[in-house]
Every structure is written in C-alpha cells, then in structure tokens.
Scaffold this motif. Sequence first.
Motif, short mmCIF file in Angstrom:
data_model
loop_
_atom_site.label_atom_id
_atom_site.label_comp_id
_atom_site.label_asym_id
_atom_site.label_seq_id
_atom_site.Cartn_x
_atom_site.Cartn_y
_atom_site.Cartn_z
N GLU A 112 36.67 43.44 40.88
CA GLU A 112 37.60 42.59 41.63
C GLU A 112 38.58 43.44 42.44
O GLU A 112 39.23 44.33 41.89
N PRO A 113 38.70 43.15 43.73
CA PRO A 113 39.70 43.86 44.53
C PRO A 113 41.12 43.47 44.10
O PRO A 113 41.35 42.39 43.56
N ASN A 114 42.06 44.35 44.38
CA ASN A 114 43.47 44.06 44.20
C ASN A 114 43.95 43.43 45.51
O ASN A 114 44.37 44.11 46.43
N GLU A 115 43.85 42.10 45.57
CA GLU A 115 44.05 41.41 46.85
C GLU A 115 45.44 41.60 47.43
O GLU A 115 45.62 41.57 48.64
N VAL A 145 30.70 48.02 45.12
CA VAL A 145 32.01 47.47 45.44
C VAL A 145 31.99 45.97 45.19
O VAL A 145 31.02 45.28 45.54
N GLY A 146 33.06 45.46 44.59
CA GLY A 146 33.16 44.04 44.31
C GLY A 146 34.01 43.30 45.33
O GLY A 146 34.67 43.90 46.18
N SER A 147 34.01 42.00 45.23
CA SER A 147 34.83 41.14 46.08
C SER A 147 35.14 39.88 45.31
O SER A 147 34.75 39.73 44.15
N SER A 148 35.84 38.95 45.95
CA SER A 148 36.20 37.69 45.32
C SER A 148 35.55 36.54 46.08
O SER A 148 34.84 36.75 47.08
N TRP A 149 35.79 35.32 45.60
CA TRP A 149 35.36 34.14 46.36
C TRP A 149 36.46 33.81 47.36
O TRP A 149 37.59 33.48 46.99
#
Length: 431
Positions: A112-115, A145-149
């Motif tokens: 998970e990114p640190n948005e 690399v990860g991401s979010s919805w």
Amino acid sequence: MPKFLHIADIHLGFDRYDTPERTKDFFRALQTVLERYAIEEGVDFVAIAGDLFEHRNIKPATLNQAQVCLQALKDANIPVLAIEGNHDNRPYGTRTSWLKYLSEWNLLKLLEPNEGGEVENRLLPWNDATRAGGYIDLPCGVRVVGSSWYGATAPRAIELLANAIEALPPGPDYTVLLFHHGLEGQIARYAGALRYSELLPLQAAGVDYLALGHIHKNYTAEGWVFNPGSLEANNVEESRFKRGAYLVDLSPQGIDAQLKTDYFQRPVVRVELVAKGQESLDELTQLAIDRAIAAAAQYEDDPAPILELKITGQVGFDRLDLDTRRLQESIQSASQALVVLIKYEVEDVAYQTPLNEGQNRVEIEQTIFEDMLAAHRDYKRRAPELARGLSDLKDRQLAGVDETELYSLVETLLDLPSAVTAPPTQAAADG
C-alpha cells in the motif's frame, strides 16, 4: 529468469444464486490455479491484483478458504503480493481490512502506498517487522509496487504513482505494478475506464509489467499491460468472456505471459427456444424441458452446469399461463443442473389462425373472435361457442335491439349469476 503468477478478481465468498456449491466454486477455482500454475510451476511469487474477496465483511468459511490457499503457498516458500480492489478495500475511515489481517498473519504482503506522504515517502520499502510497505524488491530480480483502489481519481493517482516510482532508489531489473482499474473499450456500459494514454506515465517511470484487475475479461495492451480476467464467471453474461491466470516469464528478450485456463471452472450453458405461436402451453413447456435436458447432457462428464433457458417469440395463449417457477424446478430436477435460470420474453399472438383465401366476412369475423377468446385463460375452452355468440351480439346491436336484451344475451353466453343485470336507466339514475 523470474517467473510469477498474475491473478485477479477471485471473489471468494461469492453468494449469488442461493447455493453453497456455487460459493465453493470460487474457492475451487483459486485452489486449482495455485496448485497447477504456482506450486507445480515453482513460480517466484504470486501477484493478486485486487478483489480476493467478494465482500468487505466476510464469513468465517470464506476466511478459511483464503487461509487454506495462502498457507499452501507459504509451505511452498512462494510469497504472495496483493493489493485491495473495490470489493475488498477497507471502508473509509477504518484502519484495517481482511487483507490487512492476512498480511499481519504473514500469509501475504499487502502493498500500500503512503497516500498522504511526499513524493519520496509515498512508496516505502516493505518492512517485515511492521508488515507494511508500498513496494518490495524480491531476490528473483523483480521490484513489485502496490497501489490502492482509486475509483474516479485513478488518472491523478497514476501521475502521483509515476512520480513516486521514479523517486525510488535503483533496484532490480524488472518492475511490476499491481493496479486495480479497467481500460476503456473492453466491455460495454463501463463508466470511468482509463484511456491507454493515461497509463503511459507509468511506462515512462519504468514499469515493465502493469498487472491489472477489475474487469472480468482477459485483455492486453501494447505488450506491457495485462488483465487476466476473473478466475470464475460471476454471472451468465460473463461466461462468454475469456478469462484465466497469467503465468509470466520475464527476460531480456521481453515478456512471455501465457493465459492459463485449465483449472476448475463451472460450465455455463445458454439455450434459446423461439416459440412460433402454434404451440399449446403443454407443448411449449415440454419443448423447453427437452431442449434444456439435451443441452445439459453435453456436460455429463463435467461438474453440473449452470443452465440459462431463454424463451422468446410469440405464444398463442395468455403468456402468464406459463409458470416459470414450476418450469425452472422441472428442468433442474430432470437435467441435474446446479442452477437453472429462466428468461421468459414472449409476446401474445394477436391472431393465431391464418385467414384462408376466399373466406367471407362472417367467416373472417368468426376466426378473429375465436383467436381473441382462445388467448384468454378464462374463455379459451369455449372459444368457438362464445365467438358465435359475439357475432350474434354484434348483429343484434347493429339492428338496434334494446340494451336490456343485449345484456341478457351476454349473461346467458357467460353463464353469469342473475345478479348481473342491465345498466340502470336514466330515470333510475336521476332517482
């Protein structure tokens, strides 16, 4: 040479069609995919690009299914890297989710990114102690690399992710980004899909393989964008889509992504029966049952299919006379299908008897009256008799017969109780 399995849209806990067996299908699909194309193939890692679960809040049995599959990968020393999709992402304002729970129990790594962070802190390296991070460098030579919805904010999120990827320290030769969103032009009636041009900042930032999820149909774009589709069809319409899991080899020569479809999938059979308007209710019902049984018999060596019967065309009886629920039960019992779905989209025939050349006015009139009466569930058994009565009634009305006598004739024709009388005269109405 790095090898990995890319899957998405598993939807464990799927609960439509009101049958536990259908819910288990999604577990069977995941379990067989992982056994055949992760464990037996000896991949370096498994990438889950969102929607491991059907719902944010899951039942204990669904959690157990996920744990069984993920534990098998852990026992085989195959790491699992995952992101949340729109089905299983944490509700706004909450700090945890079931994917987070599985990550904390070391059954997968939720990237998970640190948005809210600055560009240099938006993607932090995976930390095994805190069970958190936005990316991980694997020994096989791949950075994941990860991401979010992101929903409607995906175009802006892509720009921020691209900047954050460019700001990362030098790493392995290959970069894989997990991203849960759809590309335009793949399915109809999908609002908010991304244009291909909106993905290009990610390629410029160094992403070699964009692992998508969200759309339940397999597609690729320009040799670096890959969407495997859902493992199992969520509905009958989706059964026509090609879907599967990508077994991917990365090498200096390029990307070799093979879509694997040989795993457990429940067969879906769709049948259409076109009514001609000449069949009786019983005849059409039997035709429907026979057609459905024949279609289901093609899968006698496979798991019991999901069967959709669509009845279209015209019927020469009141369309509501056909009991679709009873027909559904009869087909399910006779065909042994797991699920039977009925689509009943017919029209009533206005005139079912063809007019013969040379018929006179009286004969044509009689034919039309009979057809109109035969289409009515209460009058169809007496259609010829009542048709003659209607002709007589019309002739008497044109001859100026008193309304009281006409109503008396109607009463006799329909065998109505004596309470049915002629309408009140004007004098009676005036009181």
